[in-house]
Design an enzyme around this catalytic site. Structure first.
Site, PDB file in Angstrom:
ATOM      1  N   PHE A 151       6.735   2.042  -4.194  1.00  0.00           N
ATOM      2  CA  PHE A 151       8.072   2.187  -3.953  1.00  0.00           C
ATOM      3  C   PHE A 151       8.288   3.693  -4.014  1.00  0.00           C
ATOM      4  O   PHE A 151       9.818   4.018  -3.382  1.00  0.00           O
ATOM      5  CB  PHE A 151       8.527   0.943  -4.347  1.00  0.00           C
ATOM      6  CG  PHE A 151       8.707  -0.295  -4.180  1.00  0.00           C
ATOM      7  CD1 PHE A 151       8.836  -0.192  -2.445  1.00  0.00           C
ATOM      8  CD2 PHE A 151       7.732  -1.331  -4.831  1.00  0.00           C
ATOM      9  CE1 PHE A 151       8.485  -1.736  -2.252  1.00  0.00           C
ATOM     10  CE2 PHE A 151       7.887  -2.305  -4.528  1.00  0.00           C
ATOM     11  CZ  PHE A 151       7.875  -2.437  -2.859  1.00  0.00           C
ATOM     12  N   HIS A 176      11.050  -9.122   0.881  1.00  0.00           N
ATOM     13  CA  HIS A 176      10.304  -7.636   0.472  1.00  0.00           C
ATOM     14  C   HIS A 176      12.018  -6.576   0.899  1.00  0.00           C
ATOM     15  O   HIS A 176      12.917  -7.272   1.836  1.00  0.00           O
ATOM     16  CB  HIS A 176       9.756  -7.427   2.066  1.00  0.00           C
ATOM     17  CG  HIS A 176       9.157  -6.372   1.300  1.00  0.00           C
ATOM     18  ND1 HIS A 176       9.157  -4.743   1.870  1.00  0.00           N
ATOM     19  CD2 HIS A 176       7.475  -5.725   0.540  1.00  0.00           C
ATOM     20  CE1 HIS A 176       8.401  -3.311   1.134  1.00  0.00           C
ATOM     21  NE2 HIS A 176       7.650  -4.226   0.656  1.00  0.00           N
ATOM     22  N   ASP A 230       0.715  -0.731   0.111  1.00  0.00           N
ATOM     23  CA  ASP A 230      -0.132  -0.087  -0.140  1.00  0.00           C
ATOM     24  C   ASP A 230       0.393   1.549   0.301  1.00  0.00           C
ATOM     25  O   ASP A 230       2.601   0.984   0.157  1.00  0.00           O
ATOM     26  CB  ASP A 230      -0.760  -0.274   1.496  1.00  0.00           C
ATOM     27  CG  ASP A 230      -0.281   0.016   2.395  1.00  0.00           C
ATOM     28  OD1 ASP A 230       0.440  -0.653   2.431  1.00  0.00           O
ATOM     29  OD2 ASP A 230      -0.555   0.714   3.584  1.00  0.00           O
ATOM     30  N   TYR A 273       2.675   5.188   0.838  1.00  0.00           N
ATOM     31  CA  TYR A 273       3.484   5.127   1.667  1.00  0.00           C
ATOM     32  C   TYR A 273       2.667   6.309   2.522  1.00  0.00           C
ATOM     33  O   TYR A 273       1.893   6.962   2.349  1.00  0.00           O
ATOM     34  CB  TYR A 273       4.644   6.588   1.488  1.00  0.00           C
ATOM     35  CG  TYR A 273       5.809   5.302   1.068  1.00  0.00           C
ATOM     36  CD1 TYR A 273       6.277   4.485   1.229  1.00  0.00           C
ATOM     37  CD2 TYR A 273       6.102   5.905  -0.663  1.00  0.00           C
ATOM     38  CE1 TYR A 273       7.771   3.417   0.894  1.00  0.00           C
ATOM     39  CE2 TYR A 273       7.300   5.111  -0.836  1.00  0.00           C
ATOM     40  CZ  TYR A 273       8.050   4.122  -0.447  1.00  0.00           C
ATOM     41  OH  TYR A 273       8.910   3.327  -1.095  1.00  0.00           O
TER      42      TYR A 273
END
Length: 235
Positions: free
Chosen positions: A86, A200, A73, A75
């Site tokens: 990202f 991740h 989701d 920031y």
């Protein structure tokens, strides 16, 4: 479609509309849109701003997609989210996960990022779909808009890309992204699509991310398919 759904659908770039028409008519999407409207009326600070919620689809048209990088989701801090997974706008301090992405990019291809330049728009413009599974979040509350309906919408985006004739590289970083693709229950053709999996890039799991060489592997696959490689420099 309800009025809210019609407005939402019209904001989707035309290249995506045919593929997403059915999901946009789903009652659960209407529930999602009413939820967002109610949270806005209640004074909730929602990221990204409304005009950037569909930024990933606007930056990378359906027929242009060659690589997909799946985030979870947006920031949830001020001035961070702008609709691309990202990515942060120029001048915004790099979040830890993005710093680690750039570490891997340098290790893999020798590409060094400029200080405090985390805007990945140039990737998106080349066919890298920077897609979060959930497209909105409330300030300071990660995953606050999970299970409200966005997952259905982004599942359909991935499904339509998997069903497309053109090859796609899927970069799945972390269990969440990997599970999302697996849950589509589609038989994947390894000769048509490349699925790359790693941990991740978060500091909590970065040891399993660094060294994955996904950037070079993606370009090698695209070259074999007769497609243009991605220039991973932030140009």
């Amino acid at each position: 479609m309800t009025q809210n759904q019609q407005i939402f659908f019209k904001n989707i770039p035309k290249s995506w509309q045919q593929s997403l028409k059915n999901i946009c008519s789903d009652p659960k999407i209407d529930d999602l849109l009413r939820y967002l409207e109610n949270r806005d009326k209640a004074g909730a600070q929602i990221y990204p701003v409304s005009e950037n919620i569909l930024a990933a689809l606007k930056a990378t048209l359906f027929e242009q997609v060659r690589v997909v990088i799946v985030g979870q989701d947006p920031y949830h801090g001020p001035n961070q989210a702008h609709g691309l997974s990202f990515s942060v706008l120029p001048g915004v301090p790099l979040p830890p996960s993005l710093k680690n992405i750039f570490k891997e990019l340098y290790s893999d291809l020798g590409i060094a990022s400029a200080k405090n330049v985390g805007d990945l728009t140039s990737w998106a413009q080349q066919g890298v779909l920077l897609l979060n599974a959930i497209l909105t979040v409330e300030a300071g509350l990660p995953a606050s808009h999970a299970k409200k309906g966005w997952e259905l919408f982004t599942d359909e985006i991935l499904r339509q890309l998997l069903l497309r004739d053109q090859p796609v590289v899927f970069m799945l970083w972390g269990a969440y992204a990997q599970k999302k693709l697996k849950n589509l229950n589609l038989k994947l053709d390894p000769s048509k699509h490349l699925i790359l999996q790693a941990a991740h890039p978060s500091p909590l799991s970065v040891r399993g991310f660094l060294g994955c060489k996904h950037f070079s592997k993606a370009n090698q696959f695209l070259q074999k398919q007769g497609l243009n490689q991605i220039n991973w420099n932030l140009v």
